[in-house]
Write a protein that holds these residues in place. Structure first.
Motif, mmCIF file in Angstrom:
data_model
loop_
_atom_site.group_PDB
_atom_site.id
_atom_site.type_symbol
_atom_site.label_atom_id
_atom_site.label_comp_id
_atom_site.label_asym_id
_atom_site.label_seq_id
_atom_site.Cartn_x
_atom_site.Cartn_y
_atom_site.Cartn_z
ATOM 1 N N TYR A 93 0.872 -1.175 0.000
ATOM 2 C CA TYR A 93 0.000 0.000 0.000
ATOM 3 C C TYR A 93 0.908 1.223 0.000
ATOM 4 O O TYR A 93 1.884 1.283 0.768
ATOM 5 C CB TYR A 93 -0.849 0.051 1.270
ATOM 6 C CG TYR A 93 -2.091 -0.799 1.232
ATOM 7 C CD1 TYR A 93 -3.226 -0.350 0.566
ATOM 8 C CD2 TYR A 93 -2.133 -2.028 1.881
ATOM 9 C CE1 TYR A 93 -4.379 -1.121 0.543
ATOM 10 C CE2 TYR A 93 -3.282 -2.801 1.859
ATOM 11 C CZ TYR A 93 -4.403 -2.342 1.188
ATOM 12 O OH TYR A 93 -5.545 -3.097 1.156
ATOM 13 N N SER A 141 -6.321 -1.468 6.903
ATOM 14 C CA SER A 141 -6.310 -2.659 7.754
ATOM 15 C C SER A 141 -7.612 -3.448 7.585
ATOM 16 O O SER A 141 -7.610 -4.680 7.484
ATOM 17 C CB SER A 141 -6.104 -2.209 9.204
ATOM 18 O OG SER A 141 -6.131 -3.306 10.042
ATOM 19 N N THR A 144 -7.641 -5.156 4.230
ATOM 20 C CA THR A 144 -6.719 -6.296 4.242
ATOM 21 C C THR A 144 -7.329 -7.480 4.988
ATOM 22 O O THR A 144 -7.229 -8.637 4.554
ATOM 23 C CB THR A 144 -5.390 -5.872 4.887
ATOM 24 O OG1 THR A 144 -4.849 -4.811 4.113
ATOM 25 C CG2 THR A 144 -4.394 -7.009 4.945
ATOM 26 N N LEU A 149 -5.777 -11.294 4.500
ATOM 27 C CA LEU A 149 -4.330 -11.066 4.423
ATOM 28 C C LEU A 149 -3.855 -10.292 5.658
ATOM 29 O O LEU A 149 -4.655 -9.940 6.531
ATOM 30 C CB LEU A 149 -4.004 -10.287 3.142
ATOM 31 C CG LEU A 149 -4.392 -11.016 1.837
ATOM 32 C CD1 LEU A 149 -4.244 -10.089 0.644
ATOM 33 C CD2 LEU A 149 -3.548 -12.278 1.660
ATOM 34 N N SER A 150 -2.570 -10.032 5.716
ATOM 35 C CA SER A 150 -2.026 -9.330 6.887
ATOM 36 C C SER A 150 -1.137 -8.172 6.435
ATOM 37 O O SER A 150 -0.663 -8.147 5.292
ATOM 38 C CB SER A 150 -1.208 -10.298 7.750
ATOM 39 O OG SER A 150 -0.213 -10.916 6.944
ATOM 40 N N LEU A 151 -0.914 -7.226 7.350
ATOM 41 C CA LEU A 151 -0.073 -6.065 7.071
ATOM 42 C C LEU A 151 1.239 -6.156 7.834
ATOM 43 O O LEU A 151 1.289 -6.688 8.947
ATOM 44 C CB LEU A 151 -0.790 -4.776 7.489
ATOM 45 C CG LEU A 151 -2.063 -4.413 6.718
ATOM 46 C CD1 LEU A 151 -2.718 -3.179 7.338
ATOM 47 C CD2 LEU A 151 -1.762 -4.185 5.239
ATOM 48 N N ARG A 201 1.725 -5.718 2.338
ATOM 49 C CA ARG A 201 0.606 -6.654 2.539
ATOM 50 C C ARG A 201 1.031 -8.034 2.074
ATOM 51 O O ARG A 201 1.736 -8.153 1.069
ATOM 52 C CB ARG A 201 -0.603 -6.170 1.729
ATOM 53 C CG ARG A 201 -1.867 -6.965 1.984
ATOM 54 C CD ARG A 201 -3.053 -6.301 1.310
ATOM 55 N NE ARG A 201 -3.185 -6.692 -0.086
ATOM 56 C CZ ARG A 201 -4.140 -6.232 -0.913
ATOM 57 N NH1 ARG A 201 -5.018 -5.368 -0.481
ATOM 58 N NH2 ARG A 201 -4.199 -6.634 -2.159
#
Ligand code: SF4
Length: 230
Positions: A93, A141, A144, A149-151, A201
């Motif tokens: 991002y 967030s 995502t 998914l994760s950051l 991400r």
């Protein structure tokens, strides 16, 4: 390249507190004198009327991470902090947030008449920019999370290990003029109260670390103690 623009007042429905304004000035609210407390209180209404929050962001696919260089279709970021930020990411991002320049113009005018109020108003602007970037982070967030998914760690050009000149890469990715932000020759953003950032991400990233953890100034940095980087 697809991008999102956020600039409705509903999206940025926040209020400033005295604590926000004092922290925006780098003052510990517990130690603020009554004069500074009152000055902070007095500027909140004007600050809230003057801020013009807006943000723009996009997502780019990571093509390759080679040591300290991450490549994506439209360019690359290079630096030791880039490597730490991007490791394990499939996308990035890339965002720019601003509160416009009306508040800063008022700060400049007020500085000649009442410097204490001017500095308090400036602090309120910093606090407002922090809230704008927190709102965009929360939006990212949520997006995502919905994708499962994760950051990873948020970081930005200008922090140690990520040369400020790479703001040019950020501005290649985003039509920042659509939210009234431009880059000077020396890579500073106008309006002054603007911030850019990158958040990776991926499938299994963690955002437990922050750039302060890798910064040589961390033992003496007041901003780090407050965890108040914009
Ligand atoms: S320690 Fe201070 S200078 Fe270093 S990244 Fe954190 S806030 Fe910025």
């Amino acid at each position: 390249m697809l991008h999102m623009i956020v600039k409705n007042s509903e999206d940025f429905d926040f209020r400033l507190t005295v604590t926000d304004v004092l922290k925006g000035q780098g003052i510990d609210p517990e130690r603020a004198s009554s004069r500074l407390y009152e000055a902070a209180q007095a500027v909140i209404g004007e600050a809230e009327a003057l801020v013009e929050p807006a943000a723009i962001y996009t997502v780019v696919d990571v093509i390759e991470l080679d040591h300290q260089t991450v490549r994506f279709e439209a360019g690359q970021f290079v630096g030791s902090l880039v490597q730490k930020t991007v490791a394990g990411a499939d996308q990035l991002y890339v965002a720019i947030c601003t509160i416009g320049e009306t508040l800063d113009n008022r700060v400049d005018q007020l500085m000649r008449e009442n410097p204490v109020s001017a500095i308090a108003l400036d602090g309120a602007g910093i606090a407002a920019l922090r809230k704008v970037s927190q709102i965009i982070e929360a939006l990212i967030s949520r997006e995502t999370g919905e994708l499962g998914l994760s950051l990873g760690m948020r970081a930005q050009p200008g922090q140690e290990g990520w040369p400020i000149e790479q703001q040019r890469e950020v501005f290649k990715l985003l039509p920042a003029r659509e939210i009234g932000v431009r880059l000077t020759e020396s890579c500073l953003m106008i309006p002054r109260k603007s911030v850019s950032f990158v958040i990776p991400r991926g499938d299994n990233l963690s955002n437990a670390a922050v750039p302060c953890d890798f910064c040589s100034k961390r033992s003496r940095c007041e901003w780090r103690k407050e965890k108040q980087i914009v």
